[in-house]
Enzyme design. Sequence first.
Site, PDB file in Angstrom:
ATOM      1  CD  GLU A   1      -2.465  -1.060   2.826  1.00  0.00           C
ATOM      2  OE1 GLU A   1      -2.280  -0.062   3.549  1.00  0.00           O
ATOM      3  OE2 GLU A   1      -3.165  -2.018   3.182  1.00  0.00           O
TER       4      GLU A   1
ATOM      5  CG  ASP B   1      -2.087   7.430   9.031  1.00  0.00           C
ATOM      6  OD1 ASP B   1      -2.211   6.196   9.024  1.00  0.00           O
ATOM      7  OD2 ASP B   1      -2.295   8.145   8.042  1.00  0.00           O
TER       8      ASP B   1
END
Length: 272
Positions: free
Chosen positions: A53, A64
């Site tokens: 990815e 994140d």
Amino acid sequence: MTGNLELLGSVLAAAKDEGRAALVGYLPAGFPTIDGAVDAMTAMIEGGCDIVEVGLPHSDPVLDGPVIQTADDIALRNGVRIRDVIRTVGEVHARTGAPILCMTYWNPVDRYGVERFAADLAEAGGAGCILPDLPVEESEIWRKAAEQHGLATVFVVAPSSRDERLAKITAAGSGFVYAASLMGVTGTRESVGQEARALVERTRATTSLPVCVGLGVSNATQAAEVAVFADGVIVGSAFVKRLLDAEGDTEAGLAGLRELAGELAEGVRTAR
């Protein structure tokens, strides 16, 4: 040109035929440099990743944790642009033949142009997109473009997703389902826990798509733990950390990525 949705499916199916989970690695484009990211992702596949990815760096990456945020900041300071992200996808696929996905928040795709993004990603040989913040109810414009260009649309499900919601999400997705193993942001964890297993079981009840688990896996032991019940194991922060720990030593960084990928690949193979 059509994208590599079929390649993604065949790689996941081949791992299943081998009696193991697929290993999916993540790294942001532009980190540690724009060209260095291509070398890094290539090293991850050489080390044992089946799929990569490519993260599209974002100034406000809500999913994140601090490790990936640090890498995103470095990438943005390097001046990475969407065209660099797409070029990264293309170069890594050309070098390795592996399926390469783009993981991105929705706003950059919307601003770039949905049709243009899908067409350019497919042209580069991309396999699809993971869109963690795109609600399924608002996804039709993207799904149409993705289907037209042979790209997977990977949605993220979480332990908080109710069964009826899971069914709605998985019906709209393609390629695989990204199961977030816990509530919260990305990052390494001491244990991945039972929530992930329960989520995979509930998700499988709604779809025949492979279910890959991410968030928290950082070592071979955890990879083996997750590979017992998941079709794929997704690792991001641990790869980013290897590069950060190399402190600019390119060869040491690449060696660290290959080493970690090898350990994780062994983990997903010894699980069953």
